[in-house]
Write an enzyme that holds these catalytic residues in place. Sequence first.
Site, PDB file in Angstrom:
ATOM      1  N   LYS A   1       0.884  -1.061  -0.117  1.00 33.58           N
ATOM      2  CA  LYS A   1      -0.003   0.158   0.145  1.00 33.58           C
ATOM      3  C   LYS A   1       0.921   1.238   0.147  1.00 33.58           C
ATOM      4  CE  LYS A   1      -3.775  -2.411   1.964  1.00 33.58           C
ATOM      5  NZ  LYS A   1      -4.431  -3.013   3.204  1.00 33.58           N
TER       6      LYS A   1
ATOM      7  N   GLN B   1      -4.973  -1.585   9.465  1.00 29.18           N
ATOM      8  CA  GLN B   1      -5.036  -3.199   8.778  1.00 29.18           C
ATOM      9  C   GLN B   1      -5.344  -4.058   9.560  1.00 29.18           C
ATOM     10  OE1 GLN B   1      -3.767  -3.418   5.540  1.00 29.18           O
ATOM     11  NE2 GLN B   1      -3.957  -5.778   5.830  1.00 29.18           N
TER      12      GLN B   1
ATOM     13  N   ASP C   1     -11.464   2.620   3.459  1.00 23.39           N
ATOM     14  CA  ASP C   1     -11.922   0.919   3.203  1.00 23.39           C
ATOM     15  C   ASP C   1     -13.170   0.645   2.962  1.00 23.39           C
ATOM     16  OD1 ASP C   1      -9.705  -1.121   3.462  1.00 23.39           O
ATOM     17  OD2 ASP C   1      -9.291  -0.564   5.610  1.00 23.39           O
TER      18      ASP C   1
HETATM   19  N1  GUN Z   1      -6.974  -7.098   5.681  1.00 20.69           N
HETATM   20  C1  GUN Z   1      -6.885  -7.838   4.701  1.00 20.69           C
HETATM   21  N2  GUN Z   1      -7.417  -7.267   3.541  1.00 20.69           N
HETATM   22  C2  GUN Z   1      -7.863  -5.625   4.114  1.00 20.69           C
HETATM   23  C3  GUN Z   1      -8.409  -4.594   3.648  1.00 20.69           C
HETATM   24  O1  GUN Z   1      -8.688  -4.532   2.597  1.00 20.69           O
HETATM   25  N3  GUN Z   1      -8.464  -3.535   4.307  1.00 20.69           N
HETATM   26  C4  GUN Z   1      -8.019  -3.553   5.785  1.00 20.69           C
HETATM   27  N4  GUN Z   1      -7.939  -2.462   6.402  1.00 20.69           N
HETATM   28  N5  GUN Z   1      -7.396  -4.668   6.308  1.00 20.69           N
HETATM   29  C5  GUN Z   1      -7.376  -5.864   5.455  1.00 20.69           C
END
Ligand code: GUN
Length: 284
Positions: A52, A96, A119
């Site tokens: 990211k 996350q 998200d």
């Molecule tokens: N963990 C796995 N996929 C995601 C996601 O798309 N967003 C977040 N915040 N955590 C994750």
Amino acid sequence: MSKIIDGKAVSAQVKERIKAETAALKEQGIEVGLAVVIVGEDPASKVYVRNKKRACEEVGFNSYEYALPEDTTEEQLLELVQKLNADDKVNGILVQLPLPKHLDDKVIINNILPEKDVDAFHPVNVGKIMIGDYSFLPCTPAGVMELIASTGTEIAGKECVVIGRSNIVGKPQAMLLLHRSGTVTICHSKTENLKEVCRRADILVAAVGRAKMITKDYIKEGAVVIDVGMNRDENGKLCGDVDFEDCKDKAGYITPVPGGVGPMTIAMLMQNTLTAAKVKNKKM
Ligand code: GUN
């Protein structure tokens, strides 16, 4: 022989567009910032967070990373979330998941300002998805929609089957397909005659979390098969929920793992962060 959908290529196009828009905003004195918070040492989460951050650099965003220790308390994490909510340089906040067991995802997510919840996990944003009033599109399902669009497949009227009912993928995926007038079925662990239901699908989205579970008996000849799974096979190799080798000659279009949905999820996160910055600065 089916056509392989190249998620890397589609995501590169999306990121190029975001990069150009970001550069144009910068000329107007507007910078875009994403804060990524990771708690603990989960190795997969660390890889996601690194990717990211790299994507932010590619498109020209400022990224702010907060790596907190495993024993961070709820109070400490909420304090950081409040600080980021109030920070004008931060347009998007991503915490996350999964969080360590002693922390409650819901409590944390509910405290992120909905307009910074890139998200689209906050109940306000989830509700908006339900009624088709999108601020942010949920990243993985939105990426899946882009991949389907890249095949030129019309969704309206088609049989769409989503396997998996998670809040992150299955449920919002079904909504996005429904808003495009697909005839949508959601399958899950209690679904009877799963194979038969899947075989009806013109568009099949697998988000189960079981390595290579979907074999060619589950798919209709010529179907668009999108694999959201991210698993390890018996040799420890990364693989999806779909048995790619078994299905690739029967599907019309199919995504590989890796290189399918994964890169799209991150591209859509960048898209949401740009949207957040544009909304804040009244550019849309
Ligand atoms: N963990 C796995 N996929 C995601 C996601 O798309 N967003 C977040 N915040 N955590 C994750």
